[in-house]
Motif scaffolding. Structure first.
Motif, PDB file in Angstrom:
ATOM      1  N   GLY A  10      38.620  88.719  39.656  1.00 40.53           N
ATOM      2  CA  GLY A  10      37.692  88.848  38.539  1.00 40.53           C
ATOM      3  C   GLY A  10      36.321  89.330  38.991  1.00 40.53           C
ATOM      4  N   SER A  14      34.494  92.854  38.048  1.00 40.83           N
ATOM      5  CA  SER A  14      33.159  92.815  37.451  1.00 40.83           C
ATOM      6  C   SER A  14      32.194  93.747  38.167  1.00 40.83           C
ATOM      7  CB  SER A  14      32.607  91.385  37.481  1.00 40.83           C
ATOM      8  OG  SER A  14      33.415  90.521  36.705  1.00 40.83           O
ATOM      9  N   SER A  26      42.800  96.919  36.208  1.00 40.43           N
ATOM     10  CA  SER A  26      43.495  95.725  35.731  1.00 40.43           C
ATOM     11  C   SER A  26      44.963  95.995  35.424  1.00 40.43           C
ATOM     12  CB  SER A  26      42.802  95.167  34.488  1.00 40.43           C
ATOM     13  OG  SER A  26      42.872  96.095  33.414  1.00 40.43           O
ATOM     14  N   CYS A  36      41.385  89.980  34.647  1.00 39.41           N
ATOM     15  CA  CYS A  36      40.552  90.710  33.697  1.00 39.41           C
ATOM     16  C   CYS A  36      40.368  89.896  32.418  1.00 39.41           C
ATOM     17  CB  CYS A  36      41.180  92.066  33.390  1.00 39.41           C
ATOM     18  SG  CYS A  36      40.246  93.064  32.211  1.00 39.41           S
ATOM     19  N   ARG A  37      41.402  89.235  32.005  1.00 39.89           N
ATOM     20  CA  ARG A  37      41.367  88.496  30.744  1.00 39.89           C
ATOM     21  C   ARG A  37      40.567  87.196  30.870  1.00 39.89           C
ATOM     22  NH1 ARG A  37      46.246  88.286  30.291  1.00 39.89           N
ATOM     23  NH2 ARG A  37      46.714  86.134  30.911  1.00 39.89           N
ATOM     24  N   LEU A  40      36.841  88.033  34.159  1.00 41.31           N
ATOM     25  CA  LEU A  40      35.902  89.153  34.140  1.00 41.31           C
ATOM     26  C   LEU A  40      34.598  88.674  33.506  1.00 41.31           C
ATOM     27  CD1 LEU A  40      35.644  92.301  34.616  1.00 41.31           C
ATOM     28  CD2 LEU A  40      36.107  92.524  32.171  1.00 41.31           C
ATOM     29  N   THR A  72      39.001  89.990  26.801  1.00 47.20           N
ATOM     30  CA  THR A  72      38.286  89.180  27.783  1.00 47.20           C
ATOM     31  C   THR A  72      37.877  87.849  27.168  1.00 47.20           C
ATOM     32  OG1 THR A  72      36.061  89.991  27.180  1.00 47.20           O
ATOM     33  CG2 THR A  72      37.327  91.306  28.758  1.00 47.20           C
ATOM     34  N   LEU A  75      32.645  86.581  28.862  1.00 52.62           N
ATOM     35  CA  LEU A  75      31.768  87.631  29.397  1.00 52.62           C
ATOM     36  C   LEU A  75      30.331  87.107  29.492  1.00 52.62           C
ATOM     37  CD1 LEU A  75      32.711  91.055  27.722  1.00 52.62           C
ATOM     38  CD2 LEU A  75      32.948  90.402  30.125  1.00 52.62           C
ATOM     39  N   THR A 100      31.163  87.554  21.807  1.00 54.56           N
ATOM     40  CA  THR A 100      30.680  87.341  23.179  1.00 54.56           C
ATOM     41  C   THR A 100      29.395  86.516  23.270  1.00 54.56           C
ATOM     42  OG1 THR A 100      29.456  89.435  23.075  1.00 54.56           O
ATOM     43  CG2 THR A 100      31.693  89.507  23.967  1.00 54.56           C
TER      44      THR A 100
END
Length: 419
Positions: A10, A14, A26, A36-37, A40, A72, A75, A100
């Protein structure tokens, strides 16, 4: 690679930056898709990173960005920089931010929407520490409601905002340390354009491409102030003597006041500026802690004004870096080399010209004699593409003079920087 923890993967994803690279990487395997999920923490959509962004329709771009963001969780950094891209749907952009906002620490936002998206309302009262906002409009700021308790850095570029709302926005950021204003559109209710900003926590302020009648900044903790490409009738800094770095570049100002207590200033950098030297010198003469002084491409308000380098040597005993550009007016240089005091602590000397002549090498030699402990000399110059025979001869003579001069100063590192 198969033994790497998903948290490490991850972090790797990033650091890739661009969303396109993250998506491609990914797809390596199931483990990387999981990283990634779930792990990240930084994602960037920048129209300058991938030419295809400009080839896609706004609706198609919205789908791609939505799919990527919604895959994601958690974040912390989100950058959406869509320059020269048509308007997006406001509802779609709001969905990105709502998804987010609870985990975001950094937001870089340059998106044109119809109608305008109220970033303050969506991202206020969250964990946001850095906000860079471009090509947006801010209205009706309510500090008690739209509050940013964690925000430390705020940058507004090409943003429409009233002077009152700008000050209220600072009030809504009790921990703000860094402020950047680039070409803001200041909405005013009367003919006189006046901005008054106040913050007890601001440490660094950068202002570019702003035109005002009055700009009054009250900042008790400010350490760095940079004004660039501004037109101001009055600029006043009200503080408590914490300013350390003052830079002014291509600014037109009739009345400049950076406060009476300037004891802590360490760096003064003035370029492309019309200067009244006696008044300016009086303003900075108490700054005995100055380590770097740069006067570059300055125009003296009175052609007969002379910068007395002996006064500089006496008033600024800690000066170690001096940068001066050469301006010859009617055969007279604006820097007086006479006197008995030397610049004992200057170890870096930068000298430059815009139009070279045969007297420049003599000036360089005089400056070297004033700096007995010099270690590095940097000579800046402008060399035009179309050079006459006379200009070529002057440059050749200067080169020969410097070669001969440097034989006397073998211990000095000499560098040339020509434009």
């Amino acid at each position: 690679m198969e033994h790497l923890p998903v948290e490490v993967i991850g972090n790797i994803l990033s650091r890739l930056g661009g969303a396109r690279d993250v998506v491609i990487a990914s797809a390596t395997c199931r483990k990387w898709r999981e990283a990634c999920r779930k792990h990240l923490h930084t994602l960037s959509f920048n129209s300058n990173d991938w030419h295809a962004y400009h080839d896609l329709t706004p609706s198609r771009l919205e789908i791609l960005i939505t799919q990527t963001i919604f895959q994601t969780t958690g974040l912390q950094g989100l950058s959406i920089f869509m320059d020269d891209v048509d308007e997006f749907s406001a509802s779609t952009v709001i969905a990105w931010l709502m998804y987010t906002r609870e985990t975001l620490h950094r937001l870089i936002y340059n998106v044109r929407t119809n109608p305008n998206v109220n970033i303050l309302e969506i991202c206020g009262r969250q964990k946001l520490e850095t906000l860079e906002l471009s090509h947006n409009s801010i209205t009706g700021v309510e500090p008690s409601f739209q509050r940013f308790p964690c925000l430390k850095s705020l940058s507004l570029s090409h943003v429409s905002i009233s002077a009152l709302d700008l000050n209220l926005l600072l009030t809504a950021c009790p921990k703000i340390e860094t402020l950047g204003l680039v070409n803001p559109e200041i909405a005013m209710s009367d003919a006189q354009v006046t901005v008054e900003l106040s913050s007890p926590t601001l440490k660094s302020v950068y202002v570019e491409a702003i035109s005002l009648d009055k700009f009054i900044l009250e900042a008790d903790s400010i350490e760095s102030l940079h004004l660039k490409d501004c037109a101001l009738e009055l600029f006043e800094l009200i503080g408590k003597g914490t300013l350390k770095h003052f830079k002014i570049d291509d600014v037109s100002v009739i009345h400049l006041d950076i406060g009476e207590t300037v004891d802590n200033i360490e760096i003064i950098d003035v370029s492309n500026f019309t200067i009244m030297w006696p008044k300016f010198y009086q303003m900075i003469s108490k700054s005995s802690n100055i380590r770097k002084l740069r006067l570059w491409d300055v125009v003296f308000d009175d052609e007969d004004e002379i910068v007395d380098l002996e006064n500089i040597a006496v008033c600024f005993p800690r000066l170690s870096h001096l940068a001066l550009s050469y301006d010859l007016r009617d055969g007279v240089v604006n820097y007086d080399l006479q006197g008995t005091s030397h610049l004992e602590n200057v170890i870096i000397l930068e000298l430059g010209w815009t139009i070279i002549n045969d007297l420049f090498s003599n000036w360089v030699e005089g400056m070297l004699k004033l700096c007995p402990n010099l270690k590095k000399l940097v000579i800046h110059g402008v060399v035009s593409e179309a050079k006459s025979h006379e200009e070529c001869q002057i440059l050749a003579n200067f080169t020969s003079s410097i070669v001969q001069l440097m034989r006397k100063y073998m211990h000095i590192d000499v560098q040339f920087d020509y434009d």
